[in-house]
Design an enzyme around this catalytic site. Structure first.
Site, PDB file in Angstrom:
ATOM      1  N   GLY A  20      -1.860   3.208  -3.655  1.00  0.00           N
ATOM      2  CA  GLY A  20      -3.304   3.367  -3.594  1.00  0.00           C
ATOM      3  C   GLY A  20      -3.646   1.858  -4.602  1.00  0.00           C
ATOM      4  O   GLY A  20      -3.032   1.514  -5.545  1.00  0.00           O
ATOM      5  N   CYS A  21      -4.685   1.347  -4.001  1.00  0.00           N
ATOM      6  CA  CYS A  21      -5.095   0.289  -4.749  1.00  0.00           C
ATOM      7  C   CYS A  21      -5.572   0.425  -5.982  1.00  0.00           C
ATOM      8  O   CYS A  21      -5.519  -0.470  -7.048  1.00  0.00           O
ATOM      9  CB  CYS A  21      -6.198  -0.530  -3.999  1.00  0.00           C
TER      10      CYS A  21
END
Length: 341
Positions: free
Chosen positions: A148-149
């Site tokens: 996930g960013c």
């Protein structure tokens, strides 16, 4: 030899970023672009900024001849990739940009995503795609689960310090500001310019799903359960993430440890001691900037990380991982400088 790649979900922001990065990549070629709702359309119609490129027409996933594909990038919505990957050839290398294969524990996936995982045998073989920490496993991986960013922005500063026992695992408090492109390209009222511009607001207040990644990776490194406090905010900018982390630990020692850990990493830059990074300095690039600033209270510190959510937080990291899995130089196609101003 050029690797022929397919991008599944090419009509979204991360799909477009993959095209942009791979278009000038010396070791990869875009051989197929899938976007079921836009099948039959030219990529230039969906994304006019890519009109100068000679690209395949968008098609449905089932219309791709995967026997001619070396690597598939899945830029599909969460809970969709597991169904798609289940029917793809078993020898096809895959980099998934969704959340479908990030969590090792099926029970954790069901808890955070509200449904049982539909491809447990694939979930078991997936390698977590935080390149700087799983590099050797990624070289031989068939299925890579992109981070996930938001999760990546918290892990770059924290993981090395937990590993060296330099911070208290029970006192990690993160706040984050993220650009609106992190919410995807689908039309949403809350993402309208008039709703976002000139404002700053918290979201997923009751528990962001990336907390599951923090718990998984931090606990693994610490050798004991670690649960962080995490509060994301929507910032009025198109792209970028800035994470601020409050920890108990000696600031000079933390900075020295991070500088040593990332000294040879091509994409992670540690800023001078006492300086906080800025999203403007990584925009459009695969670089992450990490900083350490001393708190006014002795023994407490601030950690920072700035990265571009669509590049280092997603599509750029995906290409970095694909380079390793395909036996290409890790930095190939990714060394472009950030956009400034």
């Amino acid at each position: 030899m050029m690797a022929d790649v397919a991008i599944l979900g090419a009509s979204g922001y991360t799909g477009a970023e993959l095209v942009r990065l791979i278009a000038t990549h010396p070791g990869m070629r875009v051989a197929a672009l899938a976007a079921d709702r836009r099948a039959g359309a030219a990529m230039a119609k969906v994304f006019p900024h890519l009109a100068h490129l000679d690209l395949p027409t968008l098609c449905r996933i089932e219309d791709i001849d995967f026997s001619k594909i070396d690597m598939a990038f899945c830029a599909l919505p969460h809970a969709t990739t597991q169904e798609v990957v289940s029917v793809l050839p078993r020898d096809l290398k895959i980099v998934d940009l969704s959340a479908d294969f990030r969590l090792n524990d099926p029970a954790a996936y069901a808890q955070w995503y509200g449904r049982p995982h539909g491809a447990l045998e694939l979930q078991a073989e997936a390698v977590y795609g935080l390149t700087e920490f799983y590099r050797e496993a990624l070289r031989s991986a068939r299925l890579i689960a992109g981070t996930g960013c938001n999760a990546a922005s918290g892990m770059f500063p924290v993981l090395p310090l937990l590993a060296e026992r330099l911070i208290d695992p029970d006192e990690i408090v993160m706040t984050l500001g993220a650009g609106v492109s992190g919410a995807g390209r689908a039309a949403k009222e809350a993402m309208l310019h008039a709703e976002v511009s000139e404002g700053f607001s918290a979201y997923s207040v009751s528990g962001h799903r990336h907390m599951a990644e923090f718990s998984q990776e931090f606990s693994k490194v610490a050798g004991r359960p670690v649960e962080v406090s995490f509060m994301p905010h929507l910032a009025p900018m198109n792209r970028g993430i800035l994470t601020t982390i409050h920890v108990r630990g000696d600031a000079p020692a933390l900075h020295a440890a991070l500088a040593a850990r990332y000294a040879d990493e091509p994409f992670v830059h540690v800023t001078p001691f006492g300086t906080a990074p800025h999203t403007r300095h990584v925009r459009g690039s695969n670089f992450a900037h990490v900083g350490v600033v001393a708190d006014r209270r002795p023994g407490r510190s601030y950690l920072f990380c700035a990265l571009d959510n669509l590049v280092k937080g997603s599509s750029g990291q995906a290409v970095q991982n694909a380079n390793l899995a395909l036996g290409l130089p890790e930095t190939e196609g990714l060394m472009a400088a950030p956009l400034f101003p």
